[in-house]
Design an enzyme around this catalytic site. Structure first.
Site, PDB file in Angstrom:
ATOM      1  N   ASP A  21       0.827  -1.213   0.000  1.00 38.73           N
ATOM      2  CA  ASP A  21       0.000   0.000   0.000  1.00 38.73           C
ATOM      3  C   ASP A  21       0.862   1.264   0.000  1.00 38.73           C
ATOM      4  OD1 ASP A  21      -2.361   1.399  -0.016  1.00 38.73           O
ATOM      5  OD2 ASP A  21      -2.641   1.322   2.154  1.00 38.73           O
ATOM      6  N   HIS A  38       2.452   3.517  -8.890  1.00 36.85           N
ATOM      7  CA  HIS A  38       2.253   2.092  -9.187  1.00 36.85           C
ATOM      8  C   HIS A  38       3.437   1.565 -10.001  1.00 36.85           C
ATOM      9  CE1 HIS A  38      -1.646   2.373  -7.467  1.00 36.85           C
ATOM     10  NE2 HIS A  38      -2.193   3.082  -8.441  1.00 36.85           N
ATOM     11  N   LEU A 132      10.531 -20.391  -4.968  1.00 34.76           N
ATOM     12  CA  LEU A 132       9.436 -19.635  -4.359  1.00 34.76           C
ATOM     13  C   LEU A 132       8.151 -19.743  -5.176  1.00 34.76           C
ATOM     14  CD1 LEU A 132       8.621 -17.203  -2.339  1.00 34.76           C
ATOM     15  CD2 LEU A 132       9.205 -15.729  -4.260  1.00 34.76           C
TER      16      LEU A 132
HETATM   17  C1  IPE Z   1      -5.453  -2.542  -0.055  1.00 29.43           C
HETATM   18  O1  IPE Z   1      -5.107  -1.218  -0.284  1.00 29.43           O
HETATM   19  C2  IPE Z   1      -5.496  -3.282  -1.349  1.00 29.43           C
HETATM   20  C3  IPE Z   1      -4.203  -3.489  -2.003  1.00 29.43           C
HETATM   21  C4  IPE Z   1      -3.044  -3.189  -1.524  1.00 29.43           C
HETATM   22  C5  IPE Z   1      -4.273  -4.117  -3.283  1.00 29.43           C
HETATM   23  P1  IPE Z   1      -6.216  -0.085  -0.408  1.00 29.43           P
HETATM   24  O2  IPE Z   1      -5.499   1.194  -0.602  1.00 29.43           O
HETATM   25  O3  IPE Z   1      -7.210  -0.451  -1.431  1.00 29.43           O
HETATM   26  O4  IPE Z   1      -6.917  -0.153   1.026  1.00 29.43           O
HETATM   27  P2  IPE Z   1      -7.749   0.937   1.814  1.00 29.43           P
HETATM   28  O5  IPE Z   1      -8.818   1.428   0.899  1.00 29.43           O
HETATM   29  O6  IPE Z   1      -6.812   2.038   2.201  1.00 29.43           O
HETATM   30  O7  IPE Z   1      -8.260   0.219   3.014  1.00 29.43           O
HETATM   31  C1  IPE Z   2      -1.535   0.286  -3.319  1.00 23.57           C
HETATM   32  O1  IPE Z   2      -1.328   1.652  -3.349  1.00 23.57           O
HETATM   33  C2  IPE Z   2      -1.800  -0.293  -4.685  1.00 23.57           C
HETATM   34  C3  IPE Z   2      -3.211  -0.671  -4.919  1.00 23.57           C
HETATM   35  C4  IPE Z   2      -4.163  -0.648  -4.031  1.00 23.57           C
HETATM   36  C5  IPE Z   2      -3.558  -1.083  -6.270  1.00 23.57           C
HETATM   37  P1  IPE Z   2      -2.517   2.683  -3.363  1.00 23.57           P
HETATM   38  O2  IPE Z   2      -2.894   2.940  -4.763  1.00 23.57           O
HETATM   39  O3  IPE Z   2      -3.620   2.235  -2.482  1.00 23.57           O
HETATM   40  O4  IPE Z   2      -1.829   3.985  -2.757  1.00 23.57           O
HETATM   41  P2  IPE Z   2      -2.415   4.944  -1.641  1.00 23.57           P
HETATM   42  O5  IPE Z   2      -2.799   4.085  -0.483  1.00 23.57           O
HETATM   43  O6  IPE Z   2      -3.591   5.638  -2.239  1.00 23.57           O
HETATM   44  O7  IPE Z   2      -1.301   5.871  -1.317  1.00 23.57           O
HETATM   45 MG    MG Z   3      -4.022   2.464  -0.543  1.00 18.16          MG
END
Ligand code: IPE
Ligand code: IPE
Ligand code: MG
Length: 248
Positions: A21, A38, A132
């Site tokens: 995240d 990303h 792995l």
């Molecule tokens: C969780 O991250 C999902 C992934 C890392 C794929 P999100 O960014 O979607 O989660 P929330 O919305 O902050 O809980």
């Molecule tokens: C995690 O990073 C990747 C996915 C959920 C696809 P985020 O896109 O949720 O990044 P933040 O949490 O908004 O910074």
């Molecule tokens: Mg996120």
């Protein structure tokens, strides 16, 4: 002594799961579009997969896209899907070189055809690798998985294939998308959020949780070693008391 050398091989988790995240915030901090975050996240994935393989971890599950992530703005979802196609394609030779076997969990039928085809291609190309096992959670949510399992079990009971008495924890686990994979001993989440966001709810019943403030694109081998060391210093009691664990 380098931090990697402090890791005790015998005490490594068999299964490590990661909620990757913070890509969006990483990009925003730099005045960039979320998709740039990303893109940089892919490098962190590369490092993590390599380090996990080198250490001899058996399973690494990465939460890459949740069911709820479909609700993001359309251009971000499209951007993530094309990044996925690109990354699977460009990383396949490295997976082969490192003897990594790819698998995927989630509602894979909901993915765009191109993603599904690339994914299935690499899963099949890497299927005989013995190092792995990398499990990508895509269009995954734990409640979806649990409801699907409940439906399957209910229909087996209805058809007379199993009796009510046969339903136990093991049978339930065998109906989940992680069938055959041991529960993760360690779950890492980056980006400072202290929540699970619908990931592996059943499987993490006794997992150790490790939260770091780092955004995912800043995660690397050293950070993984830190998390593993932290994990190795914990006492996992599974409901027992400390003396029972240490007097064994
Ligand atoms: C969780 O991250 C999902 C992934 C890392 C794929 P999100 O960014 O979607 O989660 P929330 O919305 O902050 O809980
Ligand atoms: C995690 O990073 C990747 C996915 C959920 C696809 P985020 O896109 O949720 O990044 P933040 O949490 O908004 O910074
Ligand atoms: Mg996120």
């Amino acid at each position: 002594m380098s931090i990697k050398n402090k890791i005790i091989k015998e005490k490594l988790p068999t299964h490590l799961a990661i909620i990757m995240d913070g890509n969006g915030r990483w990009a925003k901090m730099r005045g960039e579009h979320r998709i740039v975050g990303h893109q940089h996240g892919v490098e962190a994935v590369r490092q993590t997969v390599e380090a996990a393989g080198e250490l001899g971890i058996s399973y690494l599950t990465l939460y890459a896209f949740s069911t709820e992530n479909w609700n993001r703005p359309k251009d971000e979802v499209l951007g993530l899907m094309s990044l996925l196609v690109e990354a699977i394609e460009s990383e396949t030779p490295t997976l082969m070189k490192n003897n990594v076997r790819l698998q995927a969990i989630g509602d894979l039928d909901s993915l765009p055809l191109e993603v599904r085809e690339k994914l299935e291609g690499t899963i099949s190309t890497t299927s005989n690798n013995s190092g792995l096992t990398l499990v990508l959670a895509l269009s995954y949510s734990s409640r979806w998985e649990i409801v699907t399992a409940v439906k399957n079990i209910a229909s087996q009971v209805q058809n007379g294939d199993i009796s009510l008495d046969e339903i136990d924890s093991d049978l339930f686990s065998s109906q989940l998308t992680t069938k055959g994979i041991p529960d993760p001993e360690l779950l890492i989440r980056t980006s400072g959020e202290n929540r699970i966001s619908n990931f592996l709810l059943w499987q993490i019943a006794y997992s150790e949780l490790y939260f770091t403030e780092l955004f995912w694109p800043d995660f690397n081998k050293e950070e993984l070693y830190k998390a593993l060391l932290d994990y190795q210093n914990r006492e996992r009691r599974f409901g027992k008391i400390s003396e029972q664990i240490n007097d064994k």
